[in-house]
Design an enzyme around this catalytic site. Structure first.
Site, PDB file in Angstrom:
ATOM      1  N   GLU A 190       0.815  -1.209   0.000  1.00  0.00           N
ATOM      2  CA  GLU A 190       0.000   0.000   0.000  1.00  0.00           C
ATOM      3  C   GLU A 190       0.852   1.264   0.000  1.00  0.00           C
ATOM      4  O   GLU A 190       0.552   2.225  -0.698  1.00  0.00           O
ATOM      5  CB  GLU A 190      -0.904  -0.025   1.249  1.00  0.00           C
ATOM      6  CG  GLU A 190      -1.716   1.223   1.442  1.00  0.00           C
ATOM      7  CD  GLU A 190      -3.195   0.990   1.213  1.00  0.00           C
ATOM      8  OE1 GLU A 190      -3.615  -0.179   1.311  1.00  0.00           O
ATOM      9  OE2 GLU A 190      -3.903   1.963   0.925  1.00  0.00           O
ATOM     10  N   ASP A 191       1.910   1.256   0.770  1.00  0.00           N
ATOM     11  CA  ASP A 191       2.647   2.504   1.011  1.00  0.00           C
ATOM     12  C   ASP A 191       4.044   2.568   0.398  1.00  0.00           C
ATOM     13  O   ASP A 191       4.741   3.560   0.568  1.00  0.00           O
ATOM     14  CB  ASP A 191       2.783   2.738   2.529  1.00  0.00           C
ATOM     15  CG  ASP A 191       1.437   2.929   3.195  1.00  0.00           C
ATOM     16  OD1 ASP A 191       0.497   3.332   2.485  1.00  0.00           O
ATOM     17  OD2 ASP A 191       1.331   2.676   4.403  1.00  0.00           O
TER      18      ASP A 191
ATOM     19  N   ASP B 204     -19.012  -6.866  39.803  1.00  0.00           N
ATOM     20  CA  ASP B 204     -17.864  -7.454  39.100  1.00  0.00           C
ATOM     21  C   ASP B 204     -16.949  -6.385  38.504  1.00  0.00           C
ATOM     22  O   ASP B 204     -16.354  -6.574  37.468  1.00  0.00           O
ATOM     23  CB  ASP B 204     -18.318  -8.457  38.034  1.00  0.00           C
ATOM     24  CG  ASP B 204     -19.177  -7.813  36.958  1.00  0.00           C
ATOM     25  OD1 ASP B 204     -19.599  -6.664  37.157  1.00  0.00           O
ATOM     26  OD2 ASP B 204     -19.420  -8.461  35.926  1.00  0.00           O
TER      27      ASP B 204
END
Ligand code: MN
Length: 491
Positions: A75-76, A260
Site C-alpha cells: 500500500e505505502d 464485578d
C-alpha cells in the site's frame, strides 16, 4: 524499534518463531518504509512492528506475524504483493494481499459503510487471519490516535466500536474486543467516558483493595487445601462494557449495584481442578444465591466456558470469582485466534477445538449469510447500548447521533441553529420527505434551506425530540415575537 526489541517482544508470546525469517521480514519492511514517518513523527516502521507484536500477543501463528510486519508494504511503498510472494511465499503474500484489498475502511456514508462491512466479511471468508491483522493494525492506530485531528479521531473511534468490536465479539475474541472498545471509548464518546471515570474510579479503587486482600487469603486457602498448580489474579472490568452495563435499566446508572468491577480469576490445569477450587471457595466464603453459574457444563452459545460465583468476603463485601482452565481462558480471550496457536504448536491438550473449530466455521458462514441481506446488516450489528440512539448521516458522510424518534428538524438544529431556523424541506436518502417524519438508523439526511423563511414554526415544538432543538426553537420564537412588538411600537 530495533530488531532485538522486536525479537524479544515476539518471543515472549511465540517462543518457537523462526528468527531468521523474522529478521528477513524486519529488514525487508524497514528498507521498504525507509524515510517514511507516522503522524506521530516516529519512523513508520514502528507501526508494522507493533502490529506484529500484537499478533503474537493474540496467539497467532508465524505466518500471520510475518504478514503483519509486511502489511503496509504494497500500500505505502513501491514493492508489490508479487515481490513479497517471491521473498516470503504465497501464504504470507496472500494475507498481505487480503489486507491491501481491504484497504482503509472509512465510515463515510451509509452505502460505503455497508460496503466496508461486506469487504471485511469477504476478507474474513477467504482467510480469517486477514481480519486479525486488521484488528492488530487498528489497535496500534488507536494507541496513536492523539496525533490525528479531532474529526478523524472520532470517526476512527466510532467505526472501531461499531464495526470492529462487534466482529471481534462474534469471533469470540473478547480480550481484543474489550481492548478495542476501551481504546476507542474516550474518543468516540468523550462525555460519557468522562462521566464513567467520575462515577467509577472511587468504587473501582475500593474494589481493587478488596480484591488484593482476597487474593492473599485465597492463595493461602488453596495451598492449605492442597491445590498446587494455579494462578490467581484480579481483573478489572473493561470501561466500555461497564458503561454499557450501567446504563441498562436494571442498574439505573448506580455503580453500587455492580459487583464485578474487579473479579478474581483462578486458572487451573484441569476441569476437575475447577470444581475442586469452587468447592474450597464455597466452603470458606458464603456464596450468594443465584449468582453461581456453571458455564463449563453448559457453555455459552459462543463457546465460552468458566465457573462464575459471587461470594461474601469476611467483612461482608461481595466479589466475583471466575474459575477456568488455561485452555478455556485462551479461548475466552482470543477466541478463534487461539485455534491457530494450538494448531501450530501441535499441543496435545489443546482446547476442545476440533469440535469448536467447526462450530466457528459454521458461525462464520452464518454471519456471511446474514450480511447478504444488506438491510438487515445494520440491525444485526447494532449494539444494545445504542438501542435508543440512531445514527444518521450528512450528505458529506459525517455521522450524527440522535435519540430514537428524532426528525429532520432535530437534525437541522443539531447542525446549526441557522440551518434549523431556515429549514424548508428535507431529502431522506435522496427522496423528498416530511420534516416531521422520524428518522431511521443509517438515513442520509439533506436539509433544504429556505432563505426566505422567517423562522421556526410553533408546531415544530411538539415534534422534536432533542433539547437542543426545543431550546433553539423557543429562542427563535421569542425573537420573532420581540421583533413583531418592535415593529408595532415603531409604527
Ligand atoms: Mn497499518
Amino acid at each position: 524499534m530495533t530488531f532485538e526489541e522486536l525479537k524479544s517482544k515476539i518471543q515472549k508470546h511465540s517462543p518457537d518463531i523462526n528468527v531468521d525469517l523474522l529478521k528477513k521480514a524486519y529488514e525487508y519492511a524497514r528498507s521498504a518504509h525507509e524515510g517514511q514517518n507516522r503522524m506521530t513523527g516516529e519512523p513508520y516502521i514502528n507501526h508494522p512492528m507493533e502490529t506484529a507484536v500484537k499478533l503474537a500477543e493474540f496467539k497467532l501463528d508465524q505466518t500471520t506475524i510475518i504478514a503483519g510486519i509486511l502489511h503496509d508494504v504494497p500500500e505505502d511503498t513501491d514493492r508489490t504483493v508479487e515481490d513479497i510472494r517471491k521473498e516470503f511465499g504465497s501464504e504470507v503474500s496472500f494475507l498481505v494481499e487480503g489486507i491491501t484489498k481491504l484497504g482503509t475502511i472509512k465510515y463515510r456514508g451509509v452505502d460505503r459503510f455497508t460496503e466496508n462491512l461486506r469487504k471485511m466479511f469477504v476478507a474474513m471468508a477467504e482467510d480469517v487471519r486477514v481480519i486479525f491483522i486488521k484488528f492488530a493494525d487498528r489497535m496500534h492506530n488507536l494507541e496513536t490516535l492523539n496525533a490525528l485531528p479531532k474529526v478523524k479521531q472520532q470517526r476512527i473511534a466510532r467505526e472501531t466500536i461499531e464495526i470492529y468490536a462487534p466482529i471481534a465479539g462474534r469471533l469470540g475474541m473478547h480480550s481484543i474486543k474489550g481492548q478495542l472498545e476501551d481504546r476507542a471509548f474516550p474518543f468516540a464518546y468523550p462525555e460519557e467516558y468522562q462521566w464513567l471515570m467520575e462515577t467509577a474510579t472511587h468504587r473501582r479503587e475500593e474494589q481493587k483493595k478488596l480484591v488484593k486482600q482476597m487474593i492473599k487469603q485465597v492463595n493461602k486457602t488453596l495451598k492449605i487445601a492442597g491445590i498446587e498448580k494455579f494462578t490467581l489474579d484480579g481483573r478489572a472490568k473493561n470501561n466500555f462494557s461497564l458503561y454499557k452495563k450501567l446504563i441498562r435499566k436494571k442498574y439505573n446508572k448506580d455503580i453500587n449495584r455492580i459487583y464485578d468491577l474487579v473479579a478474581l480469576r483462578v486458572i487451573v490445569p484441569t476441569i476437575k481442578d475447577c470444581y475442586q477450587v469452587l468447592g474450597i471457595i464455597h466452603q470458606n466464603w458464603k456464596p450468594i444465591p443465584e449468582r453461581f453459574k456453571d458455564y463449563i457444563a453448559q457453555p455459552k452459545p459462543n463457546g465460552y466456558q468458566s465457573l462464575h460465583t459471587d461470594v461474601f468476603t469476611d467483612d461482608n463485601h461481595q466479589v466475583e470469582f471466575q474459575i477456568r482452565t488455561k485452555e478455556m481462558n485462551e479461548i475466552a480471550e482470543y477466541g478463534i485466534a487461539a485455534h491457530f496457536h494450538y494448531k501450530e504448536s501441535g499441543q496435545k491438550n489443546a482446547p476442545p477445538l476440533s469440535k469448536d473449530g467447526e462450530a466457528w466455521l459454521a458461525q462464520l458462514k452464518k454471519i456471511q449469510e446474514e450480511i447478504t441481506e444488506n438491510a438487515q446488516l445494520l440491525e444485526t450489528l447494532k449494539l444494545d447500548i445504542f438501542s435508543d440512539r440512531i445514527f444518521v448521516l450528512t450528505p458529506e458522510g459525517d455521522v450524527i447521533d440522535l435519540p430514537e424518534g428524532a426528525n429532520a428538524i432535530d437534525f437541522a438544529y443539531h447542525i446549526h441553529s441557522v440551518v434549523g431556523d431556515c429549514c424548508g424541506g428535507v431529502k431522506i436518502n435522496g427522496k423528498m420527505s416530511s420534516l416531521t417524519e422520524p428518522l431511521k438508523n443509517g438515513d442520509m439526511v439533506e436539509i433544504i434551506l429556505d432563505k426566505k423563511r422567517a423562522g421556526p414554526s410553533k408546531d415544530w415544538l411538539k415534534t422534536v425530540k432533542t433539547h437542543t432543538a426545543q431550546s433553539k426553537i423557543k429562542a427563535a420564537l421569542r425573537k420573532q415575537r420581540l421583533s413583531i412588538i418592535d415593529q408595532l411600537l415603531n409604527k
